[in-house]
Design a protein around this motif. Structure first.
Motif, PDB file in Angstrom:
ATOM      1  N   ARG A 103       0.844  -1.211   0.000  1.00  0.00           N
ATOM      2  CA  ARG A 103       0.000   0.000   0.000  1.00  0.00           C
ATOM      3  C   ARG A 103       0.873   1.253   0.000  1.00  0.00           C
ATOM      4  O   ARG A 103       0.557   2.247  -0.656  1.00  0.00           O
ATOM      5  CB  ARG A 103      -0.949   0.001   1.190  1.00  0.00           C
TER       6      ARG A 103
ATOM      7  N   ASP B 156       2.058   1.834  -3.454  1.00  0.00           N
ATOM      8  CA  ASP B 156       0.974   2.426  -4.245  1.00  0.00           C
ATOM      9  C   ASP B 156       0.863   3.925  -3.978  1.00  0.00           C
ATOM     10  O   ASP B 156       0.666   4.716  -4.896  1.00  0.00           O
ATOM     11  CB  ASP B 156      -0.359   1.745  -3.932  1.00  0.00           C
TER      12      ASP B 156
ATOM     13  N   ARG C  41       1.319   7.038  -6.609  1.00  0.00           N
ATOM     14  CA  ARG C  41       0.290   8.071  -6.825  1.00  0.00           C
ATOM     15  C   ARG C  41       0.781   9.466  -6.446  1.00  0.00           C
ATOM     16  O   ARG C  41       0.047  10.444  -6.586  1.00  0.00           O
ATOM     17  CB  ARG C  41      -0.961   7.729  -6.019  1.00  0.00           C
TER      18      ARG C  41
END
Length: 186
Positions: free
Chosen positions: A53, A56, A60
């Protein structure tokens, strides 16, 4: 080890490549009693999911992840800068998950990571940083020595990994837009 670590920023792809040593650090810290959102024993699959996570979030552009490596290239610490905030807080970021392996503590690793994450924040035009830590932890003294201001404490805000309630102390720091003070590689 003081001064003998290299702090660098990881890309999302590099975070994926470093998941195993990051998992090891997280598990080591939780086993050592660090109140960093996880209960003990921390299952490896949960730690892997956390770092995936985080990768990720890096991809982003919502967070920056730094690692500290010793002279042998072993990852001994990490810290994150959370930069995704509402449009009325473009100047703010949170420092999160400052983790240092137990066998690398009291050797300047955390101080090096903290200085580097502050520099990353300056480069990103962030002027207000916020963080929290377990009340009574060694980290409180580190942040105070580094010029962070204690905001206050919330009693019984969370649990230690062994299930004991603990308080959380919040800190903030205003950054000048001055020159970057610490060298790190991107």
């Amino acid at each position: 080890m003081s001064g003998a670590v290299r702090v660098r920023r990881l890309s999302a792809a590099e975070v994926e490549a470093y998941v195993e040593p990051l998992v090891d650090i997280l598990i080591d810290c939780v086993e050592g009693g660090a109140a960093v959102s996880f209960m003990s024993p921390l299952a490896r699959h949960k730690a892997i999911a956390f770092w995936q996570r985080a990768a990720d979030g890096v991809a982003r552009g919502e967070r920056v992840l730094l690692i500290a490596e010793d002279l042998d290239g072993r990852v001994v610490g990490t810290v994150q800068l959370i930069t995704a905030f509402p449009e009325n807080q473009p100047h703010r970021a949170d420092v999160s998950k400052m983790l240092v392996r137990r066998d690398a503590r009291r050797q300047g690793v955390a101080a090096s990571l903290l200085a580097a994450v502050e520099d990353v924040a300056r480069e990103a035009a962030k002027s207000v940083l916020v963080l929290d830590t377990a009340t009574g932890s060694d980290a409180e003294r580190l942040y105070e020595r580094a010029g962070w201001q204690r905001v206050g404490e919330v009693p019984d805000c969370g649990y230690t990994p062994d299930g004991q309630l603990c308080g959380t102390t919040f800190f903030h720091k205003r950054l000048s837009s001055g020159e970057v003070q610490t060298e790190f590689t991107q």
